[in-house]
Design a protein around this motif. Structure first.
Motif, PDB file in Angstrom:
ATOM      1  N   LEU A 379       0.864  -1.178   0.000  1.00  0.00           N
ATOM      2  CA  LEU A 379       0.000   0.000   0.000  1.00  0.00           C
ATOM      3  C   LEU A 379       0.899   1.227   0.000  1.00  0.00           C
ATOM      4  CD1 LEU A 379      -2.554   1.785   0.565  1.00  0.00           C
ATOM      5  CD2 LEU A 379      -2.201   1.270   2.996  1.00  0.00           C
ATOM      6  N   ILE A 380       0.696   2.119  -0.973  1.00  0.00           N
ATOM      7  CA  ILE A 380       1.405   3.396  -1.008  1.00  0.00           C
ATOM      8  C   ILE A 380       0.394   4.486  -0.675  1.00  0.00           C
ATOM      9  CG2 ILE A 380       2.770   5.005  -2.370  1.00  0.00           C
ATOM     10  CD1 ILE A 380       3.496   2.660  -4.212  1.00  0.00           C
ATOM     11  N   GLU A 390      -2.708  15.056   8.555  1.00  0.00           N
ATOM     12  CA  GLU A 390      -3.067  14.261   7.390  1.00  0.00           C
ATOM     13  C   GLU A 390      -2.008  13.207   7.068  1.00  0.00           C
ATOM     14  OE1 GLU A 390      -5.002  16.692   4.045  1.00  0.00           O
ATOM     15  OE2 GLU A 390      -3.933  18.212   5.218  1.00  0.00           O
ATOM     16  N   ASN A 391      -0.785  13.450   7.467  1.00  0.00           N
ATOM     17  CA  ASN A 391       0.325  12.595   7.056  1.00  0.00           C
ATOM     18  C   ASN A 391       0.802  11.671   8.181  1.00  0.00           C
ATOM     19  OD1 ASN A 391       0.133  13.889   4.581  1.00  0.00           O
ATOM     20  ND2 ASN A 391       1.753  15.342   5.034  1.00  0.00           N
ATOM     21  N   ASP A 392       1.625  12.191   9.087  1.00  0.00           N
ATOM     22  CA  ASP A 392       2.216  11.359  10.141  1.00  0.00           C
ATOM     23  C   ASP A 392       1.157  10.666  10.997  1.00  0.00           C
ATOM     24  OD1 ASP A 392       5.386  12.624  10.521  1.00  0.00           O
ATOM     25  OD2 ASP A 392       3.896  13.756   9.417  1.00  0.00           O
ATOM     26  N   ILE A 411       8.348   9.652   4.112  1.00  0.00           N
ATOM     27  CA  ILE A 411       9.111  10.797   3.610  1.00  0.00           C
ATOM     28  C   ILE A 411       8.207  12.021   3.539  1.00  0.00           C
ATOM     29  CG2 ILE A 411      10.448  11.701   1.660  1.00  0.00           C
ATOM     30  CD1 ILE A 411      10.859   8.745   0.803  1.00  0.00           C
ATOM     31  N   GLN A 412       8.646  13.120   4.144  1.00  0.00           N
ATOM     32  CA  GLN A 412       7.957  14.403   3.976  1.00  0.00           C
ATOM     33  C   GLN A 412       8.865  15.327   3.186  1.00  0.00           C
ATOM     34  OE1 GLN A 412       4.646  16.041   5.275  1.00  0.00           O
ATOM     35  NE2 GLN A 412       5.474  16.868   3.371  1.00  0.00           N
ATOM     36  N   ILE A 425       5.084  10.666   1.347  1.00  0.00           N
ATOM     37  CA  ILE A 425       5.034   9.305   0.804  1.00  0.00           C
ATOM     38  C   ILE A 425       5.273   8.297   1.916  1.00  0.00           C
ATOM     39  CG2 ILE A 425       5.996   7.697  -0.885  1.00  0.00           C
ATOM     40  CD1 ILE A 425       7.161  10.163  -2.353  1.00  0.00           C
ATOM     41  N   SER A 426       4.395   7.318   2.019  1.00  0.00           N
ATOM     42  CA  SER A 426       4.584   6.214   2.965  1.00  0.00           C
ATOM     43  C   SER A 426       4.219   4.907   2.290  1.00  0.00           C
ATOM     44  CB  SER A 426       3.733   6.428   4.219  1.00  0.00           C
ATOM     45  OG  SER A 426       2.380   6.656   3.878  1.00  0.00           O
TER      46      SER A 426
END
Length: 432
Positions: A379-380, A390-392, A411-412, A425-426
């Protein structure tokens, strides 16, 4: 004879009514494609620049106007903003010419009685502009034309120095980056092709990525129509790394759930072709016919096969796909704070409340689409924003609530330089 400033005025009035800036300017440039290149460039520069600098322009206009900006008639307000932008940020236009055109435009729009007001305000700005150096201002909201809450958000996320770099770079010219379709042509061959078409090119630190400049639109280039490349920012290209490439060698199904306009879908298709995996199917979906058409347009232009473009709501589970995807790309709807340098009005549209609601929406989508990943599949999850909520926080939520392990550190990328959009991106592996 076409009046370029009248075109800009009408565009700004459309924007005031809620139309999106990027859609407005695309429509205008398509409609007036017969104009000389310098004329279209002028329209684009003044329209986009006026929106980008709106808060700064309003601050300056209010210093010299007896009627504050928010009390002015929409036509007069737009004329003052667009002309103040020319006076303050465009050295190539004589102040007297810009002011005279503004007065003529006010009269043309049946505001003869306010033409003197327009003339007076603009002449004051012209006279005092050397003392209006906003670069010396300590108020970052005024200095970089950004809502105060958003300035504080970037400071809280990144610290003062990086936040100011983000704001500064949001007002600089963004380079246009293309990604070579390496299944069709080498980067070196593409550079030569573009040079032969009169395009200025610059190699980047990414082998397939090329910066392009000094050309009159992609539609005028044979290389574009031949599908030799896609328009894709460096940050977005980082989604496909060595681990993803390794999985694509044997993948049977890749699903891109929020795929418009198709840059990442084409990237995957290009890599599959380059690797010789012609049997892998790629399903690219988005919410509306219009978005699906954009994906289809890019895929068709590039001549990629094995793509199935579909209209589908990512919040609705498709039972047929459960447990089938080797790789699932979830580049999800977000606040877009990483692309404020490319979309002039995002910073005015997004609200603090949106940051909460969008993080929640992402989780609802992830609950559904994560079910499509087969055990051991990838899963990306990515966004084009700079916002830990929204990210971490959503990375933590995925690990704690879904059957996935984070594959590597997320990655931020920050939009604190001219060459990167803000991008997150995770990557995760589904547990057996």
């Amino acid at each position: 004879m076409t009046d370029n400033r009248e075109i800009i005025l009408e565009a700004l009035l459309l924007h005031d009514k809620g139309e999106y800036a990027d859609r407005i300017i695309k429509s205008i440039l398509d409609k007036y494609s017969y104009l000389e290149r310098f004329e279209r460039s002028f329209i684009n520069r003044v329209f986009t620049g006026t929106i980008e600098r709106k808060l700064s322009l309003d601050y300056i206009i209010n210093k010299f106007s007896t009627v504050k900006v928010n009390k002015q008639k929409p036509v007069i307000r737009a004329i003052l903003r667009m002309t103040a932008y020319q006076l303050l940020y465009m050295d190539s236009i004589p102040d007297s010419a810009a002011i005279n055109e503004a007065v003529k435009l006010a009269k043309k729009k049946k505001f003869q009685g306010l033409s003197g007001f327009v003339n007076g305000v603009l002449r004051k700005i012209s006279k005092e502009k050397e003392s209006l150096n906003l670069n010396d201002s300590n108020d970052l909201s005024v200095k970089y034309s950004c809502p105060e809450w958003l300035v504080n958000h970037f400071i809280n996320e990144c610290g003062v120095d990086k936040a100011e770099n983000i704001l500064k770079n949001s007002l600089t010219k963004r380079p246009v980056i293309i990604r070579t379709n390496i299944s069709k042509i080498t980067p070196e061959e593409l550079v030569n092709k573009l040079n032969s078409e009169g395009v200025t090119v610059r190699r980047t630190n990414v082998e397939e990525a090329i910066e392009v400049d000094d050309f009159d639109g992609f539609s005028s280039l044979e290389s574009f129509e031949e599908g030799l490349y896609c328009i894709q920012d460096l940050s977005s290209q980082a989604i496909v790394d060595d681990d993803v490439m390794e999985r694509l060698k044997t993948a049977e199904l890749v699903v891109d759930v929020c795929a418009a306009p198709g840059g990442k879908t084409c990237h995957i298709l290009d890599m599959l072709s380059y690797l010789g995996n012609d049997s892998c199917r790629v399903i690219a979906r988005d919410l509306t016919d219009n978005k699906a058409d954009k994906i289809e347009e890019n895929v068709d232009r590039c001549g990629f096969e094995n793509a199935d473009v579909q209209v589908h709501d990512a919040l609705v589970l498709d039972e047929k796909l459960v447990g089938k995807a080797d790789v699932l790309i979830a580049d999800l709807p977000c606040s877009g704070l990483g692309v404020i340098g490319r979309k002039a009005d995002i910073k005015y549209r997004v609200t603090e409340e949106d940051l909460n609601s969008l993080a929640s929406l992402q989780r609802e989508i992830l609950k559904v689409v994560s079910q499509y990943v087969k055990p051991g599949g990838m899963l990306i999850f990515s966004t084009c924003t700079v916002n830990k909520q929204e990210n971490d926080e959503n990375v933590k939520w995925i690990v704690n609530n879904l059957p996935f392990n984070e594959e590597s550190d997320h990655i931020q990328l920050l939009n604190d330089n001219p060459y990167n959009d803000g991008f997150f991106i995770s990557r995760f592996t589904k547990t057996e």
